[in-house]
Design an enzyme around this catalytic site. Sequence first.
Site, short mmCIF file in Angstrom:
data_model
loop_
_atom_site.label_atom_id
_atom_site.label_comp_id
_atom_site.label_asym_id
_atom_site.label_seq_id
_atom_site.Cartn_x
_atom_site.Cartn_y
_atom_site.Cartn_z
N LYS A 39 0.59 -1.51 -0.22
CA LYS A 39 -0.05 -0.10 -0.12
C LYS A 39 0.57 1.54 -0.13
CE LYS A 39 -0.41 0.10 5.16
NZ LYS A 39 -1.30 -0.62 6.41
N ARG A 137 -10.89 -0.38 13.98
CA ARG A 137 -10.68 1.17 13.68
C ARG A 137 -11.76 -0.75 12.25
NH1 ARG A 137 -4.77 1.52 10.71
NH2 ARG A 137 -5.40 -0.96 9.96
N HIS A 171 -6.05 -7.46 12.54
CA HIS A 171 -4.98 -5.86 12.87
C HIS A 171 -4.36 -5.79 14.49
CE1 HIS A 171 -1.71 -3.76 11.29
NE2 HIS A 171 -2.36 -2.14 10.98
N ARG A 230 1.43 -11.01 7.45
CA ARG A 230 1.08 -9.30 6.59
C ARG A 230 2.18 -8.75 6.68
NH1 ARG A 230 -4.11 -9.72 9.13
NH2 ARG A 230 -3.24 -7.69 9.85
N TYR A 271 14.15 31.10 6.58
CA TYR A 271 12.90 31.84 7.06
C TYR A 271 12.57 31.34 8.14
CZ TYR A 271 10.23 30.77 2.57
OH TYR A 271 10.78 30.90 1.45
N CYS A 317 12.74 24.70 3.99
CA CYS A 317 12.11 25.46 3.43
C CYS A 317 11.13 24.34 2.29
CB CYS A 317 12.51 26.47 2.00
SG CYS A 317 13.85 27.17 3.08
N MET A 318 10.47 25.08 1.65
CA MET A 318 9.72 23.98 0.81
C MET A 318 10.61 22.93 0.17
SD MET A 318 6.81 25.02 -2.21
CE MET A 318 6.10 25.23 -1.16
N ASP A 319 11.98 23.94 -0.97
CA ASP A 319 12.16 23.29 -2.12
C ASP A 319 13.67 22.95 -1.49
OD1 ASP A 319 9.76 23.13 -3.79
OD2 ASP A 319 10.30 25.38 -3.99
C1 LIG Z 1 -0.49 -1.60 7.26
C2 LIG Z 1 -0.98 -3.26 7.69
C3 LIG Z 1 0.04 -3.85 7.38
C4 LIG Z 1 1.16 -4.00 7.43
O1 LIG Z 1 2.73 -2.97 8.60
P1 LIG Z 1 3.38 -3.26 8.91
O2 LIG Z 1 3.45 -2.82 10.61
O3 LIG Z 1 4.37 -1.96 7.68
O4 LIG Z 1 3.73 -4.37 8.66
C5 LIG Z 1 -0.49 -4.99 7.19
N1 LIG Z 1 -1.86 -5.36 8.11
C6 LIG Z 1 -2.94 -4.19 7.47
C7 LIG Z 1 -4.02 -4.37 8.20
C8 LIG Z 1 -2.32 -2.96 7.30
O5 LIG Z 1 -3.11 -1.92 7.01
#
Ligand SMILES: *Cc1c(COP(=O)(O)O)cnc(C)c1O
Length: 375
Positions: A39, A137, A171, A230, A271, A317-319
């Site tokens: 992701k 969540r 999770h 995962r 800045y 700064c930005m850049d």
């Molecule tokens: C992002 C995510 C992961 C991976 O998490 P890490 O801490 O980077 O291993 C696994 N499962 C779910 C549901 C996530 O949202």
Amino acid sequence: MNELQKRSWAEIDLNSIEHNYRAIRAALPEGCRFLGVVKADAYGHGALAVAHRLQTVGADYLAVSCLDEALELRQGGVTMPILILGHTPYQYTETLIDYHITQTVSALAKAREYSSEAVRLGKTLKVHIKLDTGMSRLGFLCAGSHFEQGVANVAESCALPGLEAEGIYTHFAVSDEPGEDCEGYTRAQFRLFTDVVEALGKRGVRFAIRHCANSGAVVSYPEMALDMVRPGLLLYGYGDPSGRLGLKPCMRLVTTVSTIKHYEAGTSVSYGRRFVTERHTRMGVLAIGYADGLPRLISNKCSFWAGGSAPQRGSICMDMCMVDLTDLPQVSVGDEIEIFGPHNDINTLSAAAQTIPYELLCAVSKRVPRIYTEG
Ligand SMILES: *Cc1c(COP(=O)(O)O)cnc(C)c1O
């Protein structure tokens, strides 16, 4: 990248991704599947490049957060199974099915929407059930007094026509944090997960793939691997403080020196005039700023690698931003400066920014070209 336009870039070593994949995989129980979390553009590393490498080396599954991320992979030629971890509106059920994308189902109402849409299309949507065991969540509520209803809702979801429930997962909230409290919480989440799965089994509802282990759990709770792990962060070479797995960080963020100036003591810089030189200073201007992903919060609180440590001075700064090169006389205009990588630990930078390495990796913006190297 045009050599003359060298500004800032991120070097990404795909062989290190492969190395990390193999190192994590070698520590898994026999038969455990591997899902690579790609992701957020593979935590800034480039989802398509990372996914293709994972597909080539034999990973079993990929996960993304939304439909657009999944479609980018499919349209880029990735054919392996992909799980969407977040919500997809039911109006996209046909797209999910046609592109062979697995959707998370996190509530009975959503299961019903996907089901009626799939039935209308005369097709079947592959889903994984998500349980909320304490992250609060997404996911079916099943803790405490919600247990019976949670089990009933999952069972009802899985029995709906047009849905094929291949997996079930949860999770963890604190699997990557030390201490008895966190360990107790993680073990309680795991127990609740396995209790729900068992209760579903008694009702004849079984899943081919049960999974819950994120990076923290892969490192600290190997006994929770179940049918699939995962990991995200681990894949990119971070998140194993013990170093047990021998992972290699995959990204090196590099910038260049645009110019070098000499200032007398007492000169204010950038800045807000938040830095004033205390000595005659040889100051380098770097071609990287917060629009490239460098958090402004670390202004005056960090240093970069220029063959030695170069303290960053003045507001970012930005850049652009400035570094003190007085003690590094060998550094000249055009030279490369490592923002993070093998010489400058991302964990030091993220601590200065009061955040975690995840955020710094994801923050590397689209203006920064990704340069793929092979070791
Ligand atoms: C992002 C995510 C992961 C991976 O998490 P890490 O801490 O980077 O291993 C696994 N499962 C779910 C549901 C996530 O949202």
